[in-house]
Design an enzyme around this catalytic site. Structure first.
Site, PDB file in Angstrom:
ATOM      1  N   ASP A   8      -9.594   8.514  -3.061  1.00 33.20           N
ATOM      2  CA  ASP A   8      -8.429   8.885  -3.894  1.00 33.20           C
ATOM      3  C   ASP A   8      -8.636  10.258  -4.538  1.00 33.20           C
ATOM      4  O   ASP A   8      -8.411  10.427  -5.743  1.00 33.20           O
ATOM      5  CB  ASP A   8      -8.196   7.815  -4.989  1.00 33.20           C
ATOM      6  CG  ASP A   8      -7.851   6.465  -4.388  1.00 33.20           C
ATOM      7  OD1 ASP A   8      -7.301   6.419  -3.282  1.00 33.20           O
ATOM      8  OD2 ASP A   8      -8.140   5.440  -5.045  1.00 33.20           O
TER       9      ASP A   8
ATOM     10  N   ARG B  60      -8.905   0.240   4.259  1.00 35.13           N
ATOM     11  CA  ARG B  60     -10.226   0.604   4.774  1.00 35.13           C
ATOM     12  C   ARG B  60     -10.485   2.067   4.486  1.00 35.13           C
ATOM     13  O   ARG B  60      -9.574   2.896   4.601  1.00 35.13           O
ATOM     14  CB  ARG B  60     -10.255   0.441   6.298  1.00 35.13           C
ATOM     15  CG  ARG B  60     -10.576  -0.918   6.784  1.00 35.13           C
ATOM     16  CD  ARG B  60     -10.564  -0.914   8.300  1.00 35.13           C
ATOM     17  NE  ARG B  60     -11.726  -0.220   8.877  1.00 35.13           N
ATOM     18  CZ  ARG B  60     -12.910  -0.767   9.042  1.00 35.13           C
ATOM     19  NH1 ARG B  60     -13.135  -2.003   8.680  1.00 35.13           N
ATOM     20  NH2 ARG B  60     -13.902  -0.085   9.587  1.00 35.13           N
TER      21      ARG B  60
ATOM     22  N   HIS C 142      -1.051   6.399  -3.549  1.00 35.36           N
ATOM     23  CA  HIS C 142      -1.833   5.630  -4.523  1.00 35.36           C
ATOM     24  C   HIS C 142      -0.890   5.256  -5.679  1.00 35.36           C
ATOM     25  O   HIS C 142      -0.089   6.082  -6.101  1.00 35.36           O
ATOM     26  CB  HIS C 142      -2.997   6.496  -5.028  1.00 35.36           C
ATOM     27  CG  HIS C 142      -3.867   5.786  -6.010  1.00 35.36           C
ATOM     28  ND1 HIS C 142      -4.738   4.790  -5.625  1.00 35.36           N
ATOM     29  CD2 HIS C 142      -3.962   5.884  -7.358  1.00 35.36           C
ATOM     30  CE1 HIS C 142      -5.348   4.319  -6.708  1.00 35.36           C
ATOM     31  NE2 HIS C 142      -4.895   4.963  -7.772  1.00 35.36           N
TER      32      HIS C 142
HETATM   33  C1  GRF Z   1       1.094   0.594  -2.443  1.00 35.39           C
HETATM   34  O1  GRF Z   1       1.170   0.168  -3.767  1.00 35.39           O
HETATM   35  C2  GRF Z   1       0.278   1.850  -2.342  1.00 35.39           C
HETATM   36  O2  GRF Z   1       0.338   2.640  -3.489  1.00 35.39           O
HETATM   37  C3  GRF Z   1      -1.122   1.325  -2.140  1.00 35.39           C
HETATM   38  O3  GRF Z   1      -0.958   0.171  -1.360  1.00 35.39           O
HETATM   39  C4  GRF Z   1       0.323  -0.388  -1.582  1.00 35.39           C
HETATM   40  C5  GRF Z   1       0.961  -0.613  -0.238  1.00 35.39           C
HETATM   41  O4  GRF Z   1       2.117  -1.373  -0.327  1.00 35.39           O
HETATM   42  N1  GRF Z   1      -1.947   2.324  -1.510  1.00 35.39           N
HETATM   43  P1  GRF Z   1       3.029  -1.593   0.951  1.00 35.39           P
HETATM   44  O5  GRF Z   1       2.186  -2.285   2.005  1.00 35.39           O
HETATM   45  O6  GRF Z   1       3.525  -0.261   1.406  1.00 35.39           O
HETATM   46  O7  GRF Z   1       4.139  -2.483   0.488  1.00 35.39           O
END
Ligand code: GRF
Length: 203
Positions: A144, A90, A108
């Protein structure tokens, strides 16, 4: 320092931070895990680690700001000083960002400013990038976009699929996110415009 982690999904980054706190690598307490998805596996991870959780359903709030006000109220009640977004799907309202200015981080899965948005791995692969990798950055009003804290290059191999590349990018995420949180908690990140200086540890 009390920190909070916001998640919507599987929570592998949450797990990496939980493990780093347990080992004493991050000298902080995870005071709250917040999710907008009651089925997020991240909640199971938090509960197994004995961490308090809060689930909010957007349907119960009239606006994004009302939703965020409820989160911020809960964070302040617990004296939270750092908010780490870990797969939180979100956008935060300007209200939230102002209340926690320079105290919100995100991870990210691409080297920003390349491949912003929700498909960072797929977009890098389809574009034909030879190098990609995760970015930890402070959160500002734009998607981002805030000052970059840490990045790690991951080579793209000829035979890579989204799955294989995601696996290697995730492995690096699980190293650099705890590192960035540790640096913040130790007061070693100094924001200078768009640049973030890492202050060396005193001998
Ligand atoms: C990760 O790839 C992060 O870069 C992105 O969302 C994903 C989250 O993965 N923002 P997790 O829930 O921590 O496994």
């Amino acid at each position: 320092m009390n920190i909070a982690i916001l998640c919507s999904g599987s929570g592998t980054n949450l797990q990496a931070i939980i493990d780093s706190v347990k080992k004493g690598y991050i000298p902080a307490k995870i005071a709250l895990v917040v999710s907008d998805n009651k089925d997020a596996y991240a909640l199971t991870r938090a509960k197994s680690a004995g961490i308090e959780t809060l689930v909010l359903d957007k349907k119960d709030f009239a606006s994004r700001e009302e939703f965020d006000k409820e989160i911020v109220k809960n964070l302040k009640k617990r004296g939270v000083e750092l908010v780490a977004l870990a797969g939180f799907m979100r956008l935060l309202s300007p209200y939230f960002i102002k209340e926690y200015k320079n105290k919100i981080m995100n991870i990210h899965p691409a080297l920003l400013p390349s491949f912003k948005g929700t498909a960072g791995i797929k977009d890098a692969l389809e574009y034909g990038a030879r190098v990609t990798g995760p970015t930890v950055h402070f959160v500002d009003e734009d998607l981002d976009h805030g000052p970059i804290i840490l990045q790690k290059a991951v080579e793209v191999n000829d035979g890579d699929t989204e799955e294989t590349l995601l696996g290697r990018v995730h492995a690096e995420e699980h190293r650099i996110y705890p590192e960035a949180v540790k640096l913040f908690v130790e007061g070693r990140l100094k924001i200078e415009g768009r640049r973030v200086r890492v202050i060396a540890r005193r001998p």
